[in-house]
Design a protein around this motif. Structure first.
Motif, mmCIF file in Angstrom:
data_model
loop_
_atom_site.group_PDB
_atom_site.id
_atom_site.type_symbol
_atom_site.label_atom_id
_atom_site.label_comp_id
_atom_site.label_asym_id
_atom_site.label_seq_id
_atom_site.Cartn_x
_atom_site.Cartn_y
_atom_site.Cartn_z
ATOM 1 N N VAL A 1 -13.529 -0.012 -6.127
ATOM 2 C CA VAL A 1 -12.385 -0.689 -6.596
ATOM 3 C C VAL A 1 -12.178 -2.046 -6.207
ATOM 4 O O VAL A 1 -11.387 -2.902 -6.833
ATOM 5 C CB VAL A 1 -11.190 0.209 -6.017
ATOM 6 N N ARG A 2 -12.572 -2.305 -4.923
ATOM 7 C CA ARG A 2 -12.186 -3.780 -4.397
ATOM 8 C C ARG A 2 -13.129 -4.706 -5.333
ATOM 9 O O ARG A 2 -12.507 -5.664 -5.851
ATOM 10 C CB ARG A 2 -13.075 -3.909 -3.446
ATOM 11 N N GLY B 1 -10.685 2.667 -1.330
ATOM 12 C CA GLY B 1 -9.209 2.869 -1.060
ATOM 13 C C GLY B 1 -8.536 3.896 0.367
ATOM 14 O O GLY B 1 -7.581 4.263 0.428
ATOM 15 N N LYS B 2 -9.688 3.623 1.170
ATOM 16 C CA LYS B 2 -9.313 4.316 2.523
ATOM 17 C C LYS B 2 -7.989 3.855 3.228
ATOM 18 O O LYS B 2 -7.012 4.568 3.660
ATOM 19 C CB LYS B 2 -10.616 4.491 3.531
ATOM 20 N N THR B 3 -8.359 2.635 3.371
ATOM 21 C CA THR B 3 -7.158 1.795 4.150
ATOM 22 C C THR B 3 -5.850 1.939 3.302
ATOM 23 O O THR B 3 -4.718 2.025 4.005
ATOM 24 C CB THR B 3 -7.701 0.262 4.269
ATOM 25 N N HIS B 4 -5.871 1.582 1.961
ATOM 26 C CA HIS B 4 -4.742 1.886 1.304
ATOM 27 C C HIS B 4 -4.092 3.169 1.290
ATOM 28 O O HIS B 4 -2.828 3.235 1.718
ATOM 29 C CB HIS B 4 -5.198 1.465 -0.211
ATOM 30 N N LYS C 1 -3.114 -2.778 -12.047
ATOM 31 C CA LYS C 1 -3.011 -3.986 -11.396
ATOM 32 C C LYS C 1 -2.829 -5.256 -12.370
ATOM 33 O O LYS C 1 -2.055 -5.800 -11.879
ATOM 34 C CB LYS C 1 -4.524 -4.191 -10.904
ATOM 35 N N ASN D 1 -16.969 5.404 0.862
ATOM 36 C CA ASN D 1 -17.743 4.199 1.132
ATOM 37 C C ASN D 1 -16.725 3.096 1.125
ATOM 38 O O ASN D 1 -15.685 3.362 0.778
ATOM 39 C CB ASN D 1 -18.690 4.017 0.089
ATOM 40 N N VAL D 2 -17.041 1.800 1.181
ATOM 41 C CA VAL D 2 -16.340 0.703 1.361
ATOM 42 C C VAL D 2 -15.468 0.547 0.274
ATOM 43 O O VAL D 2 -16.175 0.634 -1.125
ATOM 44 C CB VAL D 2 -17.053 -0.418 1.826
ATOM 45 N N GLY D 3 -14.483 0.123 0.081
ATOM 46 C CA GLY D 3 -13.683 -0.316 -1.175
ATOM 47 C C GLY D 3 -13.325 0.597 -2.086
ATOM 48 O O GLY D 3 -12.820 0.604 -3.143
ATOM 49 N N ALA E 1 1.256 3.549 -5.816
ATOM 50 C CA ALA E 1 0.387 2.488 -6.298
ATOM 51 C C ALA E 1 -0.978 3.140 -6.237
ATOM 52 O O ALA E 1 -1.846 2.438 -6.555
ATOM 53 C CB ALA E 1 0.686 1.329 -5.470
ATOM 54 N N PHE E 2 -1.167 4.019 -5.646
ATOM 55 C CA PHE E 2 -2.531 4.615 -5.438
ATOM 56 C C PHE E 2 -2.844 5.463 -6.412
ATOM 57 O O PHE E 2 -2.164 6.740 -6.563
ATOM 58 C CB PHE E 2 -2.481 5.423 -3.905
ATOM 59 N N ILE E 3 -3.623 5.083 -7.437
ATOM 60 C CA ILE E 3 -3.953 6.011 -8.620
ATOM 61 C C ILE E 3 -4.617 7.178 -8.324
ATOM 62 O O ILE E 3 -5.556 6.897 -7.669
ATOM 63 C CB ILE E 3 -4.617 4.885 -9.546
ATOM 64 N N GLU F 1 -11.078 -5.387 -8.594
ATOM 65 C CA GLU F 1 -9.893 -6.340 -8.136
ATOM 66 C C GLU F 1 -10.464 -7.574 -8.203
ATOM 67 O O GLU F 1 -9.850 -8.760 -8.864
ATOM 68 C CB GLU F 1 -9.172 -5.962 -6.976
ATOM 69 N N TYR G 1 0.814 -1.256 -0.027
ATOM 70 C CA TYR G 1 -0.060 0.036 -0.054
ATOM 71 C C TYR G 1 0.653 1.288 0.140
ATOM 72 O O TYR G 1 1.093 1.864 0.856
ATOM 73 C CB TYR G 1 -0.941 0.086 1.133
ATOM 74 N N ASN H 1 -10.245 11.257 -5.951
ATOM 75 C CA ASN H 1 -9.370 10.858 -4.735
ATOM 76 C C ASN H 1 -8.394 12.245 -4.506
ATOM 77 O O ASN H 1 -7.480 11.972 -3.570
ATOM 78 C CB ASN H 1 -8.889 9.822 -4.208
HETATM 79 P P1 ADP Z 1 -11.719 0.918 2.167
HETATM 80 O O1 ADP Z 1 -10.424 0.913 3.062
HETATM 81 O O2 ADP Z 1 -12.119 2.259 1.537
HETATM 82 O O3 ADP Z 1 -12.680 -0.122 2.106
HETATM 83 P P2 ADP Z 1 -9.305 -0.351 0.542
HETATM 84 O O4 ADP Z 1 -8.421 0.750 0.793
HETATM 85 O O5 ADP Z 1 -9.275 -1.763 1.310
HETATM 86 O O6 ADP Z 1 -10.898 0.344 0.746
HETATM 87 O O7 ADP Z 1 -9.361 -0.728 -1.287
HETATM 88 C C1 ADP Z 1 -9.895 -1.706 -1.633
HETATM 89 C C2 ADP Z 1 -8.878 -2.169 -2.818
HETATM 90 O O8 ADP Z 1 -8.855 -1.120 -3.642
HETATM 91 C C3 ADP Z 1 -7.343 -2.175 -2.306
HETATM 92 O O9 ADP Z 1 -6.912 -3.297 -2.694
HETATM 93 C C4 ADP Z 1 -6.793 -1.057 -2.669
HETATM 94 O O10 ADP Z 1 -5.578 -1.350 -3.138
HETATM 95 C C5 ADP Z 1 -7.595 -0.823 -4.175
HETATM 96 N N1 ADP Z 1 -7.711 0.577 -4.503
HETATM 97 C C6 ADP Z 1 -8.581 1.417 -3.978
HETATM 98 N N2 ADP Z 1 -8.355 2.654 -4.343
HETATM 99 C C7 ADP Z 1 -7.273 2.771 -5.086
HETATM 100 C C8 ADP Z 1 -6.514 3.523 -6.163
HETATM 101 N N3 ADP Z 1 -6.958 4.750 -6.387
HETATM 102 N N4 ADP Z 1 -5.482 3.177 -6.899
HETATM 103 C C9 ADP Z 1 -5.202 1.873 -6.727
HETATM 104 N N5 ADP Z 1 -5.751 0.869 -5.860
HETATM 105 C C10 ADP Z 1 -7.013 1.154 -5.138
#
Ligand code: ADP
Ligand code: MG
Length: 343
Positions: free
Chosen positions: A206-207, A50-53, A182, A46-48, A12-14, A210, A8, A19
């Protein structure tokens, strides 16, 4: 560092419109932790999305740029569980002291503080201590601070001291970019029409994008088959909502307006501005090609125009496509979007 996932990274965060503010603020925070106006930085969405990333990227970037800083990433659930353990052992002070030693504290999913009153009290004193000592706080949440229920007002008001930046669903182009990144990482190759198909149809988060890639990868290796559009459609049946939709003039109008950033009403009015006229003509051309509407009914969808206007528009578009390559590219790209929407 077991808490931080090394994959993370900010790199890698596009970045996209969805965002940009959050990502740039995250970068600033990582460069100058505690010494910036984004303290706390609250990332919500919302979920998925990229907050955690993003939150973890900030942690990783701080470690890279400032190896001596103490960084801690923790989910709010883990924070609460640790707090409960310590309070059972009459060790709340140890708990609070431990957290007060941190230079960059990242707490993920603070919405789970909901109703955990005693944990919130502990977090309140930790927050105050860190903030006063010029230490950095980064928080994530699935809601904007003002909409967080069950979190004490005194905490919420502190969340607003810094910057709250939201993350939205990435737009089509950003989804393409994410997919391509990816695929590159996974050494996965797919024809462009498959990438476009996925990006067009999987548009919640984004999840899921993937997830689609993983399913495709699994299927293609299982069947020892290249990933083509046919396989993609089959594998992604469960991801894609309704297939083979009937395309309406309305849909095409919206797509063209989005594409040229032209207000919808303008398409229906009598405006003679060149860009509006062209957008209108292209829309009529696409409506004729992709819907079953008669020329008369197409004309009616544009503020009651005559069927001869529609014929004229279609002819103009064809002519222009032969002579103006930029125009031609625009029409072809739009045509592709409409085709994808119809799959
Ligand atoms: P959240 O915490 O908001 O639920 P995550 O951070 O877990 O979301 O993101 C879900 C997946 O999507 C992760 O594998 C993350 O790497 C990917 N992802 C989300 N936003 C991006 C981005 N802007 N660029 C690349 N990967 C992203
Ligand atoms: Mg998360």
């Amino acid at each position: 560092d077991p808490q931080l996932n090394a994959n993370y990274t900010l790199d890698a965060f596009i970045e996209g419109d969805c965002n940009r503010v959050a990502r740039r603020a995250g970068k600033t925070v990582a460069e100058k932790p505690g010494a910036n106006s984004f303290n706390p930085l609250v990332i919500y969405g919302n979920v998925g999305l990229g907050k955690t990333h993003l939150a973890q990227s900030i942690g990783n970037e701080v470690k890279r740029l400032h190896p001596n800083k103490v960084v801690l990433y923790v989910s709010s659930e883990k924070f609460i569980n640790q707090f409960i353990d310590h309070s059972r052992n009459q060790a709340i002070n140890d708990f609070i002291h431990f957290y007060q030693m941190i230079d960059v504290l990242i707490i993920d999913d603070v919405q789970f503080f909901n109703k955990a009153e005693k944990s919130q009290d502990a977090f309140f004193s930790i927050f105050n201590h860190l903030h006063q000592s010029g230490k950095q706080l980064v928080l994530t949440s699935d809601k904007a601070p003002k909409d967080l229920e069950g979190v004490q007002e005194r905490l919420l008001s502190r969340f607003r001291w810094g910057l709250s930046a939201d993350i939205q669903v990435p737009d089509y182009e950003t989804r393409i970019e994410i997919l391509e990144r990816k695929m590159k990482n996974d050494g996965l190759e797919m024809p462009p029409e498959v990438v476009k198909y996925i990006a067009y149809n999987i548009n919640n988060n984004v999840r899921e994008l993937e997830g689609a890639l993983i399913s495709l990868l699994a299927q293609s290796s299982l069947n020892r088959k290249e990933i083509d559009l046919e396989l993609a459609k089959k594998v992604l049946r469960n991801f894609v909502k309704s297939s083979s939709k009937e395309i309406t003039i309305d849909t095409i109008q919206k797509m063209v307006c989005d594409y040229f950033e032209v207000p919808y009403e303008k398409l229906l009015q009598k405006t003679r501005k060149r860009e509006i006229v062209q957008a209108r003509q292209i829309t009529m051309y696409l409506a004729k090609a992709f819907t079953k509407n008669s020329l008369k009914s197409i004309g009616e969808h544009f503020g009651g125009r005559d069927h001869t206007t529609v014929i004229h528009s279609c002819q103009t578009v064809k002519d222009l496509m032969d002579t103006d390559s930029g125009f031609r590219e625009n029409v072809l790209e739009l045509q592709q979007k409409v085709q994808l929407a119809a799959l």
